[in-house]
Motif scaffolding. Structure first.
Motif, PDB file in Angstrom:
ATOM      1  N   LEU A  54      46.646  65.983  27.906  1.00  0.00           N
ATOM      2  CA  LEU A  54      45.635  66.681  27.066  1.00  0.00           C
ATOM      3  C   LEU A  54      44.180  66.481  27.422  1.00  0.00           C
ATOM      4  O   LEU A  54      43.354  67.431  27.437  1.00  0.00           O
ATOM      5  CB  LEU A  54      45.860  66.468  25.593  1.00  0.00           C
ATOM      6  CG  LEU A  54      45.291  67.552  24.708  1.00  0.00           C
ATOM      7  CD1 LEU A  54      45.509  68.773  24.952  1.00  0.00           C
ATOM      8  CD2 LEU A  54      45.456  66.858  23.227  1.00  0.00           C
ATOM      9  N   VAL A  56      43.018  65.898  30.499  1.00  0.00           N
ATOM     10  CA  VAL A  56      42.824  66.594  31.519  1.00  0.00           C
ATOM     11  C   VAL A  56      42.495  67.916  31.406  1.00  0.00           C
ATOM     12  O   VAL A  56      41.473  68.348  31.987  1.00  0.00           O
ATOM     13  CB  VAL A  56      43.993  66.575  32.676  1.00  0.00           C
ATOM     14  CG1 VAL A  56      43.823  67.101  33.864  1.00  0.00           C
ATOM     15  CG2 VAL A  56      44.273  65.028  33.090  1.00  0.00           C
ATOM     16  N   ILE A  57      43.150  68.371  30.564  1.00  0.00           N
ATOM     17  CA  ILE A  57      43.134  69.902  30.121  1.00  0.00           C
ATOM     18  C   ILE A  57      41.736  69.936  29.429  1.00  0.00           C
ATOM     19  O   ILE A  57      41.030  70.991  29.495  1.00  0.00           O
ATOM     20  CB  ILE A  57      44.066  70.436  29.346  1.00  0.00           C
ATOM     21  CG1 ILE A  57      45.463  70.352  30.167  1.00  0.00           C
ATOM     22  CG2 ILE A  57      43.924  71.801  28.791  1.00  0.00           C
ATOM     23  CD1 ILE A  57      45.458  71.228  31.375  1.00  0.00           C
ATOM     24  N   PHE A  58      41.380  69.081  28.649  1.00  0.00           N
ATOM     25  CA  PHE A  58      40.169  68.909  27.980  1.00  0.00           C
ATOM     26  C   PHE A  58      39.010  69.181  28.678  1.00  0.00           C
ATOM     27  O   PHE A  58      38.061  69.776  28.742  1.00  0.00           O
ATOM     28  CB  PHE A  58      40.223  67.906  26.944  1.00  0.00           C
ATOM     29  CG  PHE A  58      38.640  67.533  26.228  1.00  0.00           C
ATOM     30  CD1 PHE A  58      37.998  66.903  26.940  1.00  0.00           C
ATOM     31  CD2 PHE A  58      38.577  68.199  25.233  1.00  0.00           C
ATOM     32  CE1 PHE A  58      36.458  66.536  26.035  1.00  0.00           C
ATOM     33  CE2 PHE A  58      37.316  67.824  24.427  1.00  0.00           C
ATOM     34  CZ  PHE A  58      36.297  67.065  24.958  1.00  0.00           C
ATOM     35  N   ILE A  60      38.994  70.269  31.881  1.00  0.00           N
ATOM     36  CA  ILE A  60      38.693  71.552  32.509  1.00  0.00           C
ATOM     37  C   ILE A  60      38.249  72.555  31.791  1.00  0.00           C
ATOM     38  O   ILE A  60      37.457  73.348  32.037  1.00  0.00           O
ATOM     39  CB  ILE A  60      40.177  71.977  32.997  1.00  0.00           C
ATOM     40  CG1 ILE A  60      40.588  71.075  34.294  1.00  0.00           C
ATOM     41  CG2 ILE A  60      40.312  73.413  33.556  1.00  0.00           C
ATOM     42  CD1 ILE A  60      42.137  71.230  34.519  1.00  0.00           C
ATOM     43  N   SER A  61      38.672  72.595  30.137  1.00  0.00           N
ATOM     44  CA  SER A  61      37.935  73.622  29.458  1.00  0.00           C
ATOM     45  C   SER A  61      36.717  73.322  29.228  1.00  0.00           C
ATOM     46  O   SER A  61      35.818  74.142  28.926  1.00  0.00           O
ATOM     47  CB  SER A  61      38.780  73.570  28.196  1.00  0.00           C
ATOM     48  OG  SER A  61      38.572  74.348  27.206  1.00  0.00           O
TER      49      SER A  61
END
Lengths: 123, 124
Positions: A54, A56-58, A60-61
């Motif tokens: 999460l 990592v996705i955070f 990127i976002s």
């Protein structure tokens, strides 16, 4: 002086919105969770999830949001420095935001069809 | 589709698109085209990111979506302040172009080992 009244006008609008929100909280029915709904996850557990995928996705976002805000902030200044009219500057922003809307719709639709339907693989 | 390649591709392609959108003369046809493509690629990241977040936190899909949409974008927005100061120093166009390599972080992170289990869609 003009700048002061402009800011004061914004504060007046903010107060009005806060009052309306308070009234809405009183008027609207309470949000009753479904009896079978799971209890909310503790905050610390959610923050621990940021250490994994999460997080990592955070990042990127966050980069995506940063880039969007950067363009919306600096593009009008760049347009002004290039000497184009305000209308052209606004057109640039409109085109960018329209591209974003189309991108969201296209990939959202693709996500729905490609990522929710079961894949069939050859035996 | 392997989501790692999707996220990496979108972030990698967004870099040159935004570069042209910032670099080309404002209002020119090529610049407008670049801006449209840049916007398209930038927010095309959102649907896969949200789907991933919901798969990572299946019991808290709302919170997962809120974290990657709300909290992440808030953090990203705060970072713009620093580049605003940089823009005052070196000019808005150079400041914008200097910031673009940050996207490479997203391209690299798309292949992070922690995402290995989520590279393929979860059909459960």
């Amino acid at each position: 002086m003009e700048r002061f009244f402009a800011v004061a006008g914004a504060v007046t609008a903010m107060i009005g919105v806060i009052v309306v929100c308070g009234l809405l909280l009183k008027i609207l029915p309470a949000d009753r969770p479904h009896p079978d709904a799971a209890p909310p996850t503790p905050l610390m557990e959610l923050l621990r999830a940021l250490r994994g995928p999460l997080g990592v996705i955070f990042v990127i976002s966050a980069l995506s949001g940063f880039l969007q805000r950067l363009f919306l902030t600096l593009s009008p200044i760049i347009s002004s420095q290039d000497g184009v009219s305000e209308a052209i500057g606004a057109l640039v922003l409109t085109v960018y935001l329209a591209g974003q809307a189309i991108g969201t719709l296209v990939w959202g639709a693709y996500s729905r069809t490609a990522w929710t339907a079961p894949t069939s693989s050859p035996a | 589709m392997d989501r790692a390649y999707l996220l990496a591709g979108l972030t990698a392609l967004a870099l040159p698109a935004h570069l042209f959108a910032f670099w080309l003369p404002a209002g020119s046809l090529l610049m407008l085209l670049s801006a449209a493509v840049a916007g398209f690629l930038n927010l095309a990241l959102m649907p896969p990111v949200i789907v991933l977040a919901q798969e990572i936190l299946p019991e808290n899909k709302g919170v997962g979506s809120g974290i990657v949409m709300g909290l992440a974008w808030a953090v990203g927005s705060i970072a713009v302040i620093g580049f605003g100061f940089l823009g005052d120093g070196i000019g808005p166009r150079p400041a914008a172009i200097v910031s673009l390599p940050l996207l490479i972080i997203g391209t690299v992170l798309a292949f992070h080992p922690s995402l290995r289990l989520h590279r393929e869609p979860d059909h459960s």
